[in-house]
Design an enzyme around this catalytic site. Structure first.
Site, PDB file in Angstrom:
ATOM      1  CE1 TYR A   1      29.513  21.550  16.171  1.00 42.23           C
ATOM      2  CE2 TYR A   1      28.602  20.176  14.443  1.00 42.23           C
ATOM      3  CZ  TYR A   1      28.489  21.251  15.300  1.00 42.23           C
ATOM      4  OH  TYR A   1      27.343  22.010  15.290  1.00 42.23           O
TER       5      TYR A   1
ATOM      6  NE  ARG B   1      26.275  15.775  15.682  1.00 39.41           N
ATOM      7  CZ  ARG B   1      25.731  16.815  15.019  1.00 39.41           C
ATOM      8  NH1 ARG B   1      26.089  18.054  15.320  1.00 39.41           N
ATOM      9  NH2 ARG B   1      24.875  16.610  14.041  1.00 39.41           N
TER      10      ARG B   1
ATOM     11  CD  GLN C   1      16.016  19.905   7.309  1.00 41.07           C
ATOM     12  OE1 GLN C   1      15.849  20.922   8.026  1.00 41.07           O
ATOM     13  NE2 GLN C   1      15.190  18.880   7.322  1.00 41.07           N
TER      14      GLN C   1
ATOM     15  CG  ASP D   1      23.762  11.255   8.343  1.00 38.66           C
ATOM     16  OD1 ASP D   1      22.698  11.196   9.003  1.00 38.66           O
ATOM     17  OD2 ASP D   1      23.788  11.159   7.097  1.00 38.66           O
TER      18      ASP D   1
ATOM     19  CG  HIS E   1      21.405  22.196   7.493  1.00 39.50           C
ATOM     20  ND1 HIS E   1      20.400  21.690   8.290  1.00 39.50           N
ATOM     21  CD2 HIS E   1      20.907  23.343   6.982  1.00 39.50           C
ATOM     22  CE1 HIS E   1      19.351  22.501   8.267  1.00 39.50           C
ATOM     23  NE2 HIS E   1      19.638  23.510   7.465  1.00 39.50           N
TER      24      HIS E   1
ATOM     25  N   GLY F   1      11.287  12.432   7.444  1.00 40.21           N
ATOM     26  CA  GLY F   1      12.101  12.385   8.661  1.00 40.21           C
ATOM     27  C   GLY F   1      12.587  13.728   9.148  1.00 40.21           C
ATOM     28  CB  THR F   2      12.608  17.025   8.411  1.00 36.70           C
ATOM     29  OG1 THR F   2      12.961  18.291   8.995  1.00 36.70           O
ATOM     30  CG2 THR F   2      11.561  17.231   7.338  1.00 36.70           C
TER      31      THR F   2
END
Ligand code: OAD
Length: 242
Positions: free
Chosen positions: A65, A68, A98, A101, A116, A184-185
């Site tokens: 993580y 990322r 979701q 970033d 999320h 985009g999901t």
């Protein structure tokens, strides 16, 4: 198709948008399920994105993580993110994401509902205190909190409840919007995958903008299979906002 989308947005009083990893793909951030480049094509989510994985190997999980987090911090919002900012500046638009970033917020979107969580908030496993550590590699993995206990990333792991406040805000938007857009999901992970049904149940028109077909493609009023970074700017241009 683009004209139809622009007309539907123009006619809407309140637009609710749900985004997924596809919106950040053009920023260079890997999605989860794209066949060759997706994170879940190279890593096993059960080994990394669950509470069990964290308790089994906190060093491995927090290192992944941390990487990322730093990688996302080095990426920039793309035209899809900027187009959503432009749309939100011109009409009532609730953005539910979701994505973890934070690129929507960095692009300038307001009141983003992060269902999320995100990679930049880390939580003490003893006290629950949340901090946003500086954007540099952690000294230890897991990183330690002020209280001296391991910290975990402030993201939702598989099997965990979604943040109650975020879900309440998302449901309020889905019940009051008259246009819902899924962008985009893959529409595979619930409860987000069910948002389109909730919005439609409350009378909203529905649009999907996604590179590939998904389980909701046949249900929406308008499905555009193309990159979000092309479609959304084209829509704002048609609306005279670009
Ligand atoms: P996925 O990787 O499942 O789906 C990304 C979708 O974006 C795919 O359907 C692609 O076709 C599409 N796509 C890729 N590039 C695109 C582009 N430039 N423009 C438009 N669409 C594009 O990612 P999510 O749907 O976000 O959850 O995944 C949902 C959740 O599953 C994530 O939030 C994460 C993951 O496990 C947790 O970690 C709890």
């Amino acid at each position: 198709m683009i004209h139809q989308a622009a007309d539907m947005i123009q006619a809407a009083e309140h637009v609710a948008v749900l985004t997924g990893a596809g919106v950040s793909a053009e920023s260079g951030i890997p999605t989860f399920r794209d066949a060759l480049t997706g994170l879940w094509a190279r890593y096993d989510p059960a080994q990394l994105a669950t509470p069990e994985a964290f308790s089994r190997d906190p060093a491995l999980v927090t290192r992944w993580y941390d990487e990322r987090r730093l990688r996302c911090a080095a990426c920039d919002p793309n035209p899809a993110h900027h187009a959503l900012v432009t749309l939100q500046q011109s009409r009532r638009l609730t953005l539910i994401t979701q994505n973890v970033d934070r690129l929507h917020t960095r692009a300038g979107s307001l009141d983003v509902i992060e269902i999320h969580g995100n990679l930049f908030t880390w939580r003490c496993t003893r006290t629950g205190t949340e901090v946003e550590p500086p954007i540099e590699p952690f000294q230890t993995h897991p990183p330690l909190s002020e209280a001296g206990a391991p910290m975990r990333p402030g993201v939702v792991w598989f099997g965990e409840m979604l943040p109650a406040r975020a879900m309440k805000a998302a449901h309020a938007a889905l019940e009051s919007c008259d246009l819902f857009m899924s962008v985009g999901t893959s529409a595979l992970v619930h409860p987000a995958a069910g948002f389109v049904d909730l919005a439609r149940h409350h009378g909203a028109a529905t649009i999907e903008i996604n590179a590939d077909p998904t389980p909701i493609t046949s249900d929406v009023d308008l499905a555009i299979q193309a990159p979000a970074g092309e479609v959304l700017p084209a829509v704002t241009e048609l609306l005279g906002l670009a």
